[in-house]
Scaffold this active site. Structure first.
Site, PDB file in Angstrom:
ATOM      1  N   THR A  73      -2.380  -1.847  -3.545  1.00 36.56           N
ATOM      2  CA  THR A  73      -3.720  -2.101  -4.101  1.00 36.56           C
ATOM      3  C   THR A  73      -4.656  -0.940  -3.765  1.00 36.56           C
ATOM      4  O   THR A  73      -5.396  -0.446  -4.623  1.00 36.56           O
ATOM      5  CB  THR A  73      -4.281  -3.417  -3.502  1.00 36.56           C
ATOM      6  OG1 THR A  73      -3.300  -4.437  -3.623  1.00 36.56           O
ATOM      7  CG2 THR A  73      -5.558  -3.839  -4.185  1.00 36.56           C
ATOM      8  N   TRP A  74      -4.604  -0.514  -2.530  1.00 32.69           N
ATOM      9  CA  TRP A  74      -5.454   0.586  -2.062  1.00 32.69           C
ATOM     10  C   TRP A  74      -5.126   1.884  -2.808  1.00 32.69           C
ATOM     11  O   TRP A  74      -6.011   2.572  -3.324  1.00 32.69           O
ATOM     12  CB  TRP A  74      -5.236   0.762  -0.560  1.00 32.69           C
ATOM     13  CG  TRP A  74      -6.190   1.656   0.140  1.00 32.69           C
ATOM     14  CD1 TRP A  74      -7.370   2.157  -0.333  1.00 32.69           C
ATOM     15  CD2 TRP A  74      -6.032   2.164   1.467  1.00 32.69           C
ATOM     16  NE1 TRP A  74      -7.960   2.938   0.608  1.00 32.69           N
ATOM     17  CE2 TRP A  74      -7.169   2.962   1.729  1.00 32.69           C
ATOM     18  CE3 TRP A  74      -5.068   2.010   2.462  1.00 32.69           C
ATOM     19  CZ2 TRP A  74      -7.340   3.609   2.951  1.00 32.69           C
ATOM     20  CZ3 TRP A  74      -5.238   2.650   3.680  1.00 32.69           C
ATOM     21  CH2 TRP A  74      -6.362   3.435   3.917  1.00 32.69           C
ATOM     22  N   HIS A 136       7.429  -1.384  -7.742  1.00 31.01           N
ATOM     23  CA  HIS A 136       8.133  -1.708  -6.494  1.00 31.01           C
ATOM     24  C   HIS A 136       9.641  -1.457  -6.638  1.00 31.01           C
ATOM     25  O   HIS A 136      10.422  -1.845  -5.776  1.00 31.01           O
ATOM     26  CB  HIS A 136       7.911  -3.175  -6.108  1.00 31.01           C
ATOM     27  CG  HIS A 136       6.498  -3.498  -5.709  1.00 31.01           C
ATOM     28  ND1 HIS A 136       5.760  -2.718  -4.848  1.00 31.01           N
ATOM     29  CD2 HIS A 136       5.692  -4.539  -6.037  1.00 31.01           C
ATOM     30  CE1 HIS A 136       4.562  -3.250  -4.668  1.00 31.01           C
ATOM     31  NE2 HIS A 136       4.489  -4.358  -5.387  1.00 31.01           N
ATOM     32  N   ARG A 160       4.588   1.356   5.121  1.00 34.16           N
ATOM     33  CA  ARG A 160       3.760   0.726   6.155  1.00 34.16           C
ATOM     34  C   ARG A 160       4.668   0.132   7.223  1.00 34.16           C
ATOM     35  O   ARG A 160       5.822  -0.241   6.916  1.00 34.16           O
ATOM     36  CB  ARG A 160       2.932  -0.381   5.476  1.00 34.16           C
ATOM     37  CG  ARG A 160       1.882  -1.021   6.343  1.00 34.16           C
ATOM     38  CD  ARG A 160       1.164  -2.126   5.581  1.00 34.16           C
ATOM     39  NE  ARG A 160       0.032  -2.646   6.337  1.00 34.16           N
ATOM     40  CZ  ARG A 160      -0.649  -3.728   6.003  1.00 34.16           C
ATOM     41  NH1 ARG A 160      -0.350  -4.398   4.900  1.00 34.16           N
ATOM     42  NH2 ARG A 160      -1.653  -4.141   6.755  1.00 34.16           N
ATOM     43  N   SER A 168       1.786  -9.588   6.231  1.00 34.10           N
ATOM     44  CA  SER A 168       1.015  -9.550   4.978  1.00 34.10           C
ATOM     45  C   SER A 168       1.741 -10.340   3.891  1.00 34.10           C
ATOM     46  O   SER A 168       1.137 -11.135   3.163  1.00 34.10           O
ATOM     47  CB  SER A 168       0.834  -8.081   4.559  1.00 34.10           C
ATOM     48  OG  SER A 168       0.047  -8.000   3.415  1.00 34.10           O
ATOM     49  N   LYS A 297      -6.743  -8.699   5.483  1.00 33.50           N
ATOM     50  CA  LYS A 297      -7.425  -8.091   6.635  1.00 33.50           C
ATOM     51  C   LYS A 297      -7.506  -6.567   6.527  1.00 33.50           C
ATOM     52  O   LYS A 297      -8.417  -5.952   7.049  1.00 33.50           O
ATOM     53  CB  LYS A 297      -6.689  -8.450   7.917  1.00 33.50           C
ATOM     54  CG  LYS A 297      -6.940  -9.848   8.413  1.00 33.50           C
ATOM     55  CD  LYS A 297      -6.421  -9.949   9.824  1.00 33.50           C
ATOM     56  CE  LYS A 297      -6.824 -11.220  10.505  1.00 33.50           C
ATOM     57  NZ  LYS A 297      -6.218 -11.298  11.854  1.00 33.50           N
TER      58      LYS A 297
END
Ligand code: PAP
Length: 330
Positions: A73-74, A136, A160, A168, A297
């Protein structure tokens, strides 16, 4: 022959293929299937076969590739803002930017599911270059013509810490798992994650596939880490712009463009926009998802609040075992 007629053969092959693949209970839908080493939804496997047989890439295409919950998303927001900065903003003002009105997932299509939608090939053909897609898919699923260094196409890969990816994903799954399915417990999900039995999994194969390819073709694949982006977002915005062929000019730097892009796409800013609090993203013709589930978060190390020390150590041990000799350390 029309594009649709040409694809008919692939649809028939897919109908047969899906019955022959290993099957497991899905995290989101009833079943997922092991296709060429990656666990995927049926629609996404159809997408992979359509890509392999019919997708016409262009040398200017850029794919944002990632394992789920690794920063997609970022990166969608950042890459969209970087590549379109001359269209949607002058140097001083982002006040009418599309990211203020649409979620990042509406700005950059999820290629893996979009490709099997009606008229997707035609619609993608109509997009101006450079086209930006997000996926993905494992690196091994992309056609060799696309991966060939001479094709010009590029990948930006973001990875990540798998412990944060698991947490997540677990919370995302709780929000989006089909209500017709029985709940998936935390402990069972942890076990499945470690065994690689999850949508898009196994995690480690996905990361290694892109890591190795990035070592072989550093000009074609930019390998990023979510944690590094969090620590130095401005450095990475400049790297991204350079890599995508739209470097930030000295004049832009002086005008604070880098800082403005970082702020526009920051977790706090995006999460608090009305569109991301109450809006939806149409993922397919039939399926939409609330934007807020993509913003939880946005931290490094939240796993410490959820996993025991032993669970954390187990994931670290698997990571170490899998990555030994690859030169990759997370
Ligand atoms: P996807 O695979 O479903 O597209 P993806 O965007 O890769 O999800 O990952 C979502 C994670 O990125 C969430 O992490 P968390 O659950 O640990 O909080 C989400 O909060 C985080 N995220 C979303 N937008 C941003 C952002 N702008 N900056 C940093 N992290 C973000």
């Amino acid at each position: 022959m029309s594009i649709e007629d040409d694809q008919e053969k692939t649809y028939k092959q897919f109908a047969q293929l899906i019955n022959e693949l290993p099957k497991a209970d899905g995290w989101f839908q009833q079943h997922m299937y092991l296709y060429k080493g990656q666990w995927l939804f049926p629609d996404v496997i159809l997408g992979a076969t359509l890509m392999q047989n019919h997708f016409k890439h262009r040398s200017a295409d850029i794919f944002l590739s990632s394992f789920v919950k690794s920063g997609t998303t970022w990166l969608k927001a950042l890459m969209f803002a970087i590549i379109n900065r001359s269209i949607f903003a002058d140097f001083s003002d982002f006040s009418d930017h599309p990211l203020l009105r649409q979620g990042p997932h509406s700005c950059v299509p999820a290629f893996d599911v979009y490709i099997s939608q009606d008229h997707a090939m035609t619609n993608m053909d109509l997009l101006p270059s450079p086209r930006l897609f997000a996926s993905h898919f494992a690196y091994s699923l992309f056609p060799s013509t696309f991966k060939d260094p001479s094709s010009g196409c590029k990948f930006v890969y973001v990875c990540r810490d798998p412990k944060d990816v698991f947490i997540s994903l677990f919370y995302f799954m709780k929000n989006t798992r089909s209500i017709e399915l029985p709940p998936l417990s935390f402990d069972k999900a942890f076990e499945l994650f470690c065994d690689g039995v999850l949508d898009s999994g196994p995690y480690w194969d996905h990361v290694l596939g892109f890591w190795k390819a990035s070592l072989e073709s550093p000009n074609k694949i930019l390998f990023l880490r979510y944690e590094e982006l969090k620590r130095e977002p401005q450095v990475h915005v400049k790297r991204l712009a350079e890599f995508m062929g739209v470097p930030i000019s000295i004049k832009e730097e002086e005008n604070g463009v880098v800082e403005k892009i970082v702020t526009l796409c920051s977790f706090e800013h995006l999460k608090n926009l009305e569109v991301n609090k109450t809006g939806m993203t149409q993922i397919t013709n039939k399926y939409a998802i609330s934007n807020h589930v993509f913003f939880r978060k946005g931290e490094i190390g939240d796993w410490k609040n959820h996993l025991t020390k032993e669970m954390g150590a187990k994931i670290d041990q698997i990571t170490q075992d899998k990555f030994t000799g690859s030169g990759l350390a997370l």
